[in-house]
Design an enzyme around this catalytic site. Structure first.
Site, mmCIF file in Angstrom:
data_model
loop_
_atom_site.group_PDB
_atom_site.id
_atom_site.type_symbol
_atom_site.label_atom_id
_atom_site.label_comp_id
_atom_site.label_asym_id
_atom_site.label_seq_id
_atom_site.Cartn_x
_atom_site.Cartn_y
_atom_site.Cartn_z
ATOM 1 N N GLY A 46 0.848 -1.186 0.000
ATOM 2 C CA GLY A 46 0.000 0.000 0.000
ATOM 3 C C GLY A 46 0.882 1.233 0.000
ATOM 4 O O GLY A 46 2.027 1.191 0.472
ATOM 5 N N GLN A 51 3.154 9.808 1.355
ATOM 6 C CA GLN A 51 4.420 9.066 1.271
ATOM 7 C C GLN A 51 5.234 9.414 0.033
ATOM 8 O O GLN A 51 6.380 8.984 -0.100
ATOM 9 C CB GLN A 51 4.149 7.561 1.297
ATOM 10 C CG GLN A 51 3.572 7.116 2.633
ATOM 11 C CD GLN A 51 3.423 5.622 2.670
ATOM 12 O OE1 GLN A 51 2.434 5.086 2.185
ATOM 13 N NE2 GLN A 51 4.412 4.935 3.218
ATOM 14 N N CYS A 88 6.046 -0.012 7.475
ATOM 15 C CA CYS A 88 5.657 1.092 6.601
ATOM 16 C C CYS A 88 6.865 1.494 5.754
ATOM 17 O O CYS A 88 7.975 1.582 6.277
ATOM 18 C CB CYS A 88 5.198 2.261 7.466
ATOM 19 S SG CYS A 88 4.729 3.702 6.520
ATOM 20 N N LEU A 89 6.634 1.738 4.475
ATOM 21 C CA LEU A 89 7.727 2.136 3.578
ATOM 22 C C LEU A 89 8.382 3.434 4.045
ATOM 23 O O LEU A 89 9.550 3.669 3.762
ATOM 24 C CB LEU A 89 7.205 2.318 2.149
ATOM 25 C CG LEU A 89 6.657 1.054 1.463
ATOM 26 C CD1 LEU A 89 6.068 1.414 0.109
ATOM 27 C CD2 LEU A 89 7.727 -0.004 1.319
ATOM 28 N N HIS A 130 -4.231 1.154 7.813
ATOM 29 C CA HIS A 130 -2.888 1.767 7.800
ATOM 30 C C HIS A 130 -2.847 2.919 6.780
ATOM 31 O O HIS A 130 -2.348 4.009 7.082
ATOM 32 C CB HIS A 130 -1.857 0.681 7.449
ATOM 33 C CG HIS A 130 -0.442 1.144 7.358
ATOM 34 N ND1 HIS A 130 0.536 0.746 8.236
ATOM 35 C CD2 HIS A 130 0.170 1.969 6.472
ATOM 36 C CE1 HIS A 130 1.687 1.320 7.899
ATOM 37 N NE2 HIS A 130 1.488 2.062 6.824
ATOM 38 N N GLU A 131 -3.385 2.681 5.583
ATOM 39 C CA GLU A 131 -3.332 3.698 4.522
ATOM 40 C C GLU A 131 -4.290 4.856 4.817
ATOM 41 O O GLU A 131 -3.974 6.014 4.529
ATOM 42 C CB GLU A 131 -3.619 3.068 3.156
ATOM 43 C CG GLU A 131 -2.663 1.962 2.734
ATOM 44 C CD GLU A 131 -1.191 2.316 2.848
ATOM 45 O OE1 GLU A 131 -0.835 3.490 2.691
ATOM 46 O OE2 GLU A 131 -0.386 1.404 3.127
ATOM 47 N N HIS A 134 -2.616 7.148 7.096
ATOM 48 C CA HIS A 134 -1.678 8.055 6.415
ATOM 49 C C HIS A 134 -2.410 9.316 5.939
ATOM 50 O O HIS A 134 -1.871 10.422 6.015
ATOM 51 C CB HIS A 134 -1.063 7.381 5.188
ATOM 52 C CG HIS A 134 0.178 6.592 5.469
ATOM 53 N ND1 HIS A 134 1.303 7.156 6.017
ATOM 54 C CD2 HIS A 134 0.485 5.284 5.243
ATOM 55 C CE1 HIS A 134 2.246 6.217 6.121
ATOM 56 N NE2 HIS A 134 1.766 5.075 5.662
HETATM 57 NI NI NI Z 1 2.710 3.234 5.657
#
Ligand code: NI
Length: 163
Positions: A46, A51, A88-89, A130-131, A134
């Site tokens: 995701g 991000q 998380c990226l 999670h997304e 964000h």
């Molecule tokens: Ni993330």
């Protein structure tokens, strides 16, 4: 399609509540395509607009058989509880166990502006939440007890210094 640079903790945009998506045009479609490319390149499941440095309520995901674009996402219902590892990226994929609901119902708009609802369980439900977090300026580490949060941040910083 160009792969975008991934914004990392503690960049400011990651902590901001995103602006609503209002234009459902070719630019949005291009942006979403770039977001998918960026996500796949980074081997994520995701990716949300903050991000890649954009203060927008938008995410893409491809997780557990659910591939979608979500603009202006909201979690409208949840049920149960799960406790699993999450990463998380934007935090170097350093994992930590996060407690979240087992099921979640997402309401969002697709790239054309059509509203839809989608239910998921387990890993995909976790990705929905999670997304969506964000888009609300929240990272998964904000959901951890302070001590565990500090540990994740410390490990992330250490890994960054090694590069
Ligand atoms: Ni993330």
């Amino acid at each position: 399609m160009p792969v975008r640079k991934i914004t990392e903790y503690p960049e400011e945009v990651l902590g901001k509540v995103g602006q609503p998506v209002t234009k459902f045009d070719a630019d949005l479609a291009t942006l979403c395509a770039d977001m998918f490319d960026t996500m796949y390149e980074a081997e994520g499941v995701g990716l949300a607009a903050p991000q890649i440095g954009l203060n927008l309520r938008l995410f893409v995901m491809d997780c557990d058989g659910i591939k979608l674009i979500a603009a202006n996402p909201e979690i409208v219902a949840t049920d149960g509880e799960q406790s699993s590892q999450e990463g998380c990226l934007s935090v170097g994929k350093v994992p930590a166990v996060v407690v979240r609901p087992m099921k979640a119902r997402l309401r969002a708009q697709d790239e054309k502006g059509e509203w839809f609802e989608r239910e998921a369980e387990g890993y995909a439900a976790r990705a929905f939440m999670h997304e969506t977090d964000h888009c609300d300026g929240k990272l998964f580490i904000d959901r951890l007890p302070k001590l565990r949060r500090d540990m994740v941040v410390k490990r992330f910083k250490k890994e960054k210094n090694w590069k």
